[in-house]
Design a protein around this motif. Sequence first.
Motif, PDB file in Angstrom:
ATOM      1  N   SER A  39      -4.531  -6.759   3.490  1.00 52.50           N
ATOM      2  CA  SER A  39      -3.344  -7.419   4.046  1.00 52.50           C
ATOM      3  C   SER A  39      -2.080  -6.598   3.787  1.00 52.50           C
ATOM      4  O   SER A  39      -1.068  -7.114   3.325  1.00 52.50           O
ATOM      5  CB  SER A  39      -3.202  -8.832   3.464  1.00 52.50           C
ATOM      6  OG  SER A  39      -4.338  -9.603   3.748  1.00 52.50           O
ATOM      7  N   ASP A  40      -2.178  -5.302   4.038  1.00 49.87           N
ATOM      8  CA  ASP A  40      -1.074  -4.346   3.894  1.00 49.87           C
ATOM      9  C   ASP A  40      -0.612  -4.135   2.456  1.00 49.87           C
ATOM     10  O   ASP A  40       0.441  -3.562   2.226  1.00 49.87           O
ATOM     11  CB  ASP A  40       0.120  -4.733   4.769  1.00 49.87           C
ATOM     12  CG  ASP A  40      -0.169  -4.574   6.251  1.00 49.87           C
ATOM     13  OD1 ASP A  40      -0.928  -3.654   6.607  1.00 49.87           O
ATOM     14  OD2 ASP A  40       0.358  -5.364   7.045  1.00 49.87           O
ATOM     15  N   GLU A  41      -1.377  -4.583   1.478  1.00 48.78           N
ATOM     16  CA  GLU A  41      -1.020  -4.368   0.075  1.00 48.78           C
ATOM     17  C   GLU A  41      -1.298  -2.935  -0.368  1.00 48.78           C
ATOM     18  O   GLU A  41      -0.636  -2.416  -1.246  1.00 48.78           O
ATOM     19  CB  GLU A  41      -1.779  -5.340  -0.839  1.00 48.78           C
ATOM     20  CG  GLU A  41      -1.237  -6.744  -0.805  1.00 48.78           C
ATOM     21  CD  GLU A  41       0.150  -6.856  -1.415  1.00 48.78           C
ATOM     22  OE1 GLU A  41       0.393  -6.260  -2.485  1.00 48.78           O
ATOM     23  OE2 GLU A  41       0.996  -7.538  -0.813  1.00 48.78           O
ATOM     24  N   LEU A  42      -2.314  -2.331   0.229  1.00 48.92           N
ATOM     25  CA  LEU A  42      -2.682  -0.962  -0.134  1.00 48.92           C
ATOM     26  C   LEU A  42      -2.605  -0.087   1.107  1.00 48.92           C
ATOM     27  O   LEU A  42      -3.194  -0.414   2.134  1.00 48.92           O
ATOM     28  CB  LEU A  42      -4.101  -0.916  -0.702  1.00 48.92           C
ATOM     29  CG  LEU A  42      -4.675   0.470  -1.023  1.00 48.92           C
ATOM     30  CD1 LEU A  42      -3.814   1.193  -2.061  1.00 48.92           C
ATOM     31  CD2 LEU A  42      -6.094   0.344  -1.523  1.00 48.92           C
ATOM     32  N   THR A  43      -1.866   0.993   0.998  1.00 45.44           N
ATOM     33  CA  THR A  43      -1.828   1.978   2.067  1.00 45.44           C
ATOM     34  C   THR A  43      -2.255   3.315   1.490  1.00 45.44           C
ATOM     35  O   THR A  43      -1.876   3.674   0.375  1.00 45.44           O
ATOM     36  CB  THR A  43      -0.422   2.111   2.685  1.00 45.44           C
ATOM     37  OG1 THR A  43       0.500   2.448   1.661  1.00 45.44           O
ATOM     38  CG2 THR A  43       0.013   0.821   3.349  1.00 45.44           C
ATOM     39  N   ILE A  44      -3.079   4.005   2.222  1.00 53.32           N
ATOM     40  CA  ILE A  44      -3.540   5.329   1.815  1.00 53.32           C
ATOM     41  C   ILE A  44      -2.840   6.333   2.706  1.00 53.32           C
ATOM     42  O   ILE A  44      -2.974   6.268   3.932  1.00 53.32           O
ATOM     43  CB  ILE A  44      -5.068   5.446   1.955  1.00 53.32           C
ATOM     44  CG1 ILE A  44      -5.763   4.441   1.043  1.00 53.32           C
ATOM     45  CG2 ILE A  44      -5.517   6.863   1.639  1.00 53.32           C
ATOM     46  CD1 ILE A  44      -7.251   4.358   1.222  1.00 53.32           C
ATOM     47  N   ASN A  45      -2.093   7.246   2.107  1.00 54.32           N
ATOM     48  CA  ASN A  45      -1.404   8.232   2.928  1.00 54.32           C
ATOM     49  C   ASN A  45      -2.300   9.441   3.164  1.00 54.32           C
ATOM     50  O   ASN A  45      -3.243   9.691   2.416  1.00 54.32           O
ATOM     51  CB  ASN A  45      -0.045   8.619   2.331  1.00 54.32           C
ATOM     52  CG  ASN A  45      -0.175   9.332   1.013  1.00 54.32           C
ATOM     53  OD1 ASN A  45      -0.993  10.230   0.849  1.00 54.32           O
ATOM     54  ND2 ASN A  45       0.653   8.968   0.055  1.00 54.32           N
ATOM     55  N   GLU A  46      -2.004  10.164   4.217  1.00 54.66           N
ATOM     56  CA  GLU A  46      -2.821  11.313   4.604  1.00 54.66           C
ATOM     57  C   GLU A  46      -2.829  12.392   3.531  1.00 54.66           C
ATOM     58  O   GLU A  46      -3.819  13.098   3.366  1.00 54.66           O
ATOM     59  CB  GLU A  46      -2.318  11.884   5.927  1.00 54.66           C
ATOM     60  CG  GLU A  46      -2.535  10.959   7.096  1.00 54.66           C
ATOM     61  CD  GLU A  46      -1.972  11.496   8.400  1.00 54.66           C
ATOM     62  OE1 GLU A  46      -1.532  12.668   8.428  1.00 54.66           O
ATOM     63  OE2 GLU A  46      -1.982  10.743   9.388  1.00 54.66           O
ATOM     64  N   GLY A  47      -1.724  12.510   2.799  1.00 50.90           N
ATOM     65  CA  GLY A  47      -1.636  13.517   1.740  1.00 50.90           C
ATOM     66  C   GLY A  47      -2.624  13.282   0.617  1.00 50.90           C
ATOM     67  O   GLY A  47      -2.995  14.212  -0.094  1.00 50.90           O
ATOM     68  N   ALA A  48      -3.088  12.056   0.447  1.00 55.21           N
ATOM     69  CA  ALA A  48      -4.113  11.744  -0.548  1.00 55.21           C
ATOM     70  C   ALA A  48      -5.499  11.683   0.087  1.00 55.21           C
ATOM     71  O   ALA A  48      -6.486  12.118  -0.504  1.00 55.21           O
ATOM     72  CB  ALA A  48      -3.792  10.410  -1.233  1.00 55.21           C
ATOM     73  N   LEU A  49      -5.564  11.140   1.308  1.00 58.56           N
ATOM     74  CA  LEU A  49      -6.852  10.918   1.958  1.00 58.56           C
ATOM     75  C   LEU A  49      -7.593  12.208   2.280  1.00 58.56           C
ATOM     76  O   LEU A  49      -8.763  12.366   1.911  1.00 58.56           O
ATOM     77  CB  LEU A  49      -6.660  10.099   3.240  1.00 58.56           C
ATOM     78  CG  LEU A  49      -7.938   9.851   4.049  1.00 58.56           C
ATOM     79  CD1 LEU A  49      -8.915   8.999   3.264  1.00 58.56           C
ATOM     80  CD2 LEU A  49      -7.600   9.207   5.392  1.00 58.56           C
TER      81      LEU A  49
END
Length: 112
Positions: A39-49
């Motif tokens: 529910s939008d609590e966790l976002t994974i950014n491309e720099g980590a993914l």
Amino acid sequence: MNKSQLYKGSLTTIILKLLEENGRMYGYEMTQKVREMTSDELTINEGALYPALHKLEAEGLLTVEVVPAGNRLRKYYSITLKGQAETVNRLAELESFIEHMRILLGPKVILG
């Protein structure tokens, strides 16, 4: 410490579990699935993914298939048999960690 720091150590386990449950996925699709599931609590950014995906691929836990998508190429990631076994191990470790955190942080039991 913010929430993203707490999740950072679990990123590879999250990726492996997503691929185990959903089959072949591309990076952006993974980020959106995580946002949806939390529910939008966790976002994974491309720099980590993407560094995590490349590391898992180098370890033989994922395979990559490049597929044309319109006027560009899209990389789909899939879990290998070795990756499936590693997912089981990592989930067991994570469950053990969570249980120990519950013991350490949970309410104290008063024995009478």
